[in-house]
Scaffold this motif. Sequence first.
Motif, PDB file in Angstrom:
ATOM      1  N   LEU A  58       0.810  -1.209   0.000  1.00  0.00           N
ATOM      2  CA  LEU A  58       0.000   0.000   0.000  1.00  0.00           C
ATOM      3  C   LEU A  58       0.841   1.256   0.000  1.00  0.00           C
ATOM      4  N   ALA A  59       0.270   2.355  -0.453  1.00  0.00           N
ATOM      5  CA  ALA A  59       0.988   3.624  -0.404  1.00  0.00           C
ATOM      6  C   ALA A  59       0.023   4.781  -0.479  1.00  0.00           C
ATOM      7  N   PHE A  60       0.492   5.913   0.002  1.00  0.00           N
ATOM      8  CA  PHE A  60      -0.293   7.130  -0.095  1.00  0.00           C
ATOM      9  C   PHE A  60       0.650   8.253  -0.477  1.00  0.00           C
ATOM     10  N   GLY A  61       0.191   9.187  -1.256  1.00  0.00           N
ATOM     11  CA  GLY A  61       1.032  10.295  -1.657  1.00  0.00           C
ATOM     12  C   GLY A  61       0.620  10.816  -3.013  1.00  0.00           C
ATOM     13  N   SER A  62       1.449  11.684  -3.582  1.00  0.00           N
ATOM     14  CA  SER A  62       1.125  12.283  -4.867  1.00  0.00           C
ATOM     15  C   SER A  62       1.836  11.550  -5.976  1.00  0.00           C
ATOM     16  N   SER A  63       1.393  11.797  -7.201  1.00  0.00           N
ATOM     17  CA  SER A  63       2.061  11.210  -8.357  1.00  0.00           C
ATOM     18  C   SER A  63       3.000  12.220  -8.987  1.00  0.00           C
ATOM     19  N   GLY A  64       3.247  13.329  -8.326  1.00  0.00           N
ATOM     20  CA  GLY A  64       4.122  14.378  -8.833  1.00  0.00           C
ATOM     21  C   GLY A  64       5.575  13.944  -8.794  1.00  0.00           C
ATOM     22  N   PRO A  65       6.471  14.887  -9.024  1.00  0.00           N
ATOM     23  CA  PRO A  65       7.879  14.545  -9.139  1.00  0.00           C
ATOM     24  C   PRO A  65       8.546  14.096  -7.843  1.00  0.00           C
ATOM     25  N   ALA A  66       8.058  14.533  -6.701  1.00  0.00           N
ATOM     26  CA  ALA A  66       8.661  14.124  -5.436  1.00  0.00           C
ATOM     27  C   ALA A  66       8.324  12.655  -5.158  1.00  0.00           C
ATOM     28  N   PRO A  67       9.314  11.864  -4.731  1.00  0.00           N
ATOM     29  CA  PRO A  67       9.046  10.458  -4.442  1.00  0.00           C
ATOM     30  C   PRO A  67       8.056  10.292  -3.289  1.00  0.00           C
ATOM     31  N   VAL A  68       7.201   9.315  -3.435  1.00  0.00           N
ATOM     32  CA  VAL A  68       6.300   8.903  -2.366  1.00  0.00           C
ATOM     33  C   VAL A  68       7.079   7.880  -1.561  1.00  0.00           C
ATOM     34  N   GLY A  69       7.059   7.988  -0.249  1.00  0.00           N
ATOM     35  CA  GLY A  69       7.835   7.070   0.571  1.00  0.00           C
ATOM     36  C   GLY A  69       7.023   6.396   1.637  1.00  0.00           C
ATOM     37  N   ILE A  70       7.697   5.529   2.361  1.00  0.00           N
ATOM     38  CA  ILE A  70       7.048   4.844   3.466  1.00  0.00           C
ATOM     39  C   ILE A  70       6.848   5.824   4.621  1.00  0.00           C
ATOM     40  N   ASP A  71       6.061   5.412   5.596  1.00  0.00           N
ATOM     41  CA  ASP A  71       5.845   6.203   6.797  1.00  0.00           C
ATOM     42  C   ASP A  71       6.984   5.889   7.768  1.00  0.00           C
ATOM     43  N   GLU A  72       7.965   6.768   7.836  1.00  0.00           N
ATOM     44  CA  GLU A  72       9.145   6.537   8.676  1.00  0.00           C
ATOM     45  C   GLU A  72       8.818   6.518  10.166  1.00  0.00           C
ATOM     46  N   LYS A  73       7.620   6.944  10.558  1.00  0.00           N
ATOM     47  CA  LYS A  73       7.219   6.930  11.970  1.00  0.00           C
ATOM     48  C   LYS A  73       6.368   5.706  12.317  1.00  0.00           C
ATOM     49  N   ALA A  74       6.099   4.853  11.345  1.00  0.00           N
ATOM     50  CA  ALA A  74       5.273   3.663  11.580  1.00  0.00           C
ATOM     51  C   ALA A  74       5.984   2.708  12.534  1.00  0.00           C
ATOM     52  N   PRO A  75       5.221   1.979  13.356  1.00  0.00           N
ATOM     53  CA  PRO A  75       5.846   1.055  14.300  1.00  0.00           C
ATOM     54  C   PRO A  75       6.494  -0.161  13.639  1.00  0.00           C
ATOM     55  N   VAL A  76       6.047  -0.511  12.429  1.00  0.00           N
ATOM     56  CA  VAL A  76       6.644  -1.631  11.718  1.00  0.00           C
ATOM     57  C   VAL A  76       7.148  -1.124  10.373  1.00  0.00           C
ATOM     58  N   ILE A  77       8.443  -1.297  10.162  1.00  0.00           N
ATOM     59  CA  ILE A  77       9.080  -0.927   8.900  1.00  0.00           C
ATOM     60  C   ILE A  77      10.006  -2.068   8.514  1.00  0.00           C
ATOM     61  N   SER A  78       9.940  -2.456   7.254  1.00  0.00           N
ATOM     62  CA  SER A  78      10.835  -3.487   6.758  1.00  0.00           C
ATOM     63  C   SER A  78      11.441  -3.029   5.445  1.00  0.00           C
ATOM     64  N   ARG A  79      12.704  -3.349   5.275  1.00  0.00           N
ATOM     65  CA  ARG A  79      13.418  -3.052   4.029  1.00  0.00           C
ATOM     66  C   ARG A  79      14.168  -4.312   3.624  1.00  0.00           C
ATOM     67  N   ASP A  80      14.174  -4.590   2.331  1.00  0.00           N
ATOM     68  CA  ASP A  80      14.892  -5.755   1.837  1.00  0.00           C
ATOM     69  C   ASP A  80      15.287  -5.487   0.395  1.00  0.00           C
ATOM     70  N   ASP A  81      16.274  -6.212  -0.071  1.00  0.00           N
ATOM     71  CA  ASP A  81      16.699  -6.034  -1.449  1.00  0.00           C
ATOM     72  C   ASP A  81      17.349  -7.305  -1.950  1.00  0.00           C
ATOM     73  N   ILE A  82      17.502  -7.366  -3.278  1.00  0.00           N
ATOM     74  CA  ILE A  82      18.082  -8.543  -3.921  1.00  0.00           C
ATOM     75  C   ILE A  82      18.594  -8.120  -5.284  1.00  0.00           C
ATOM     76  N   VAL A  83      19.606  -8.819  -5.770  1.00  0.00           N
ATOM     77  CA  VAL A  83      20.044  -8.626  -7.150  1.00  0.00           C
ATOM     78  C   VAL A  83      19.462  -9.771  -7.963  1.00  0.00           C
ATOM     79  N   ILE A  84      18.797  -9.410  -9.037  1.00  0.00           N
ATOM     80  CA  ILE A  84      18.184 -10.391  -9.933  1.00  0.00           C
ATOM     81  C   ILE A  84      18.970 -10.361 -11.235  1.00  0.00           C
ATOM     82  N   HIS A  85      19.455 -11.516 -11.647  1.00  0.00           N
ATOM     83  CA  HIS A  85      20.262 -11.633 -12.860  1.00  0.00           C
ATOM     84  C   HIS A  85      19.344 -11.865 -14.054  1.00  0.00           C
TER      85      HIS A  85
END
Length: 180
Positions: free
Chosen positions: A14-41
């Motif tokens: 889910l997300a909330f924000g504008s579709s304008g040029p500024a990036p829409v981001g996660i809620d940095e004040k939320a009690p649960v935040i997860s970040r993950d990444d991977i390289v896909i070949h």
Amino acid sequence: MFAFATALLAALPLAFGSSGPAPVGIDEKAPVISRDDIVIHAPLDRVWRIQTDVEGWPAWQPGVSSSVKRTPGPLRPGSSWVWSTEGLEDITSTVEQVRPKRRIVWGGPAQGITAVHVWTFTPVKGGVHVRTEESWSGAPVDADTAYLQKALDASLDAWLHHLKQRAEQRHPKSPCGERA
């Protein structure tokens, strides 16, 4: 119980924000935040196509039993789809921001949780670095933050690994028989 939390997570890109040029981001004040990444070949075009083909998710994402777009054409701000996963049915997600082949954010509240889900795709030598981050807030999160943190972490990890597996297949096919 973990399956329910995983299903809830899968239902909450889910997300909330504008579709304008500024990036829409996660809620940095939320009690649960997860970040993950991977390289896909795999080529960026393939990775992007697989991830944004929401109607194709059931073919490669275990637990997603259906996903039907309400808005024709490529995903764009305002596009929506209805999907079901792990017993949660009729989830409606709406795209908030798209930078084709670079970034997508989508959203919609579910089960009392407000989430923000951001996907970023960066070309790297030999493939694509895919980063995802998600935040959760709301009464259910406040009631069991530790458990839902673990569930969100596990779900994002699983989603990335399934995406990697699908994109790196030698000749992946889409549900309609086309090569991905």
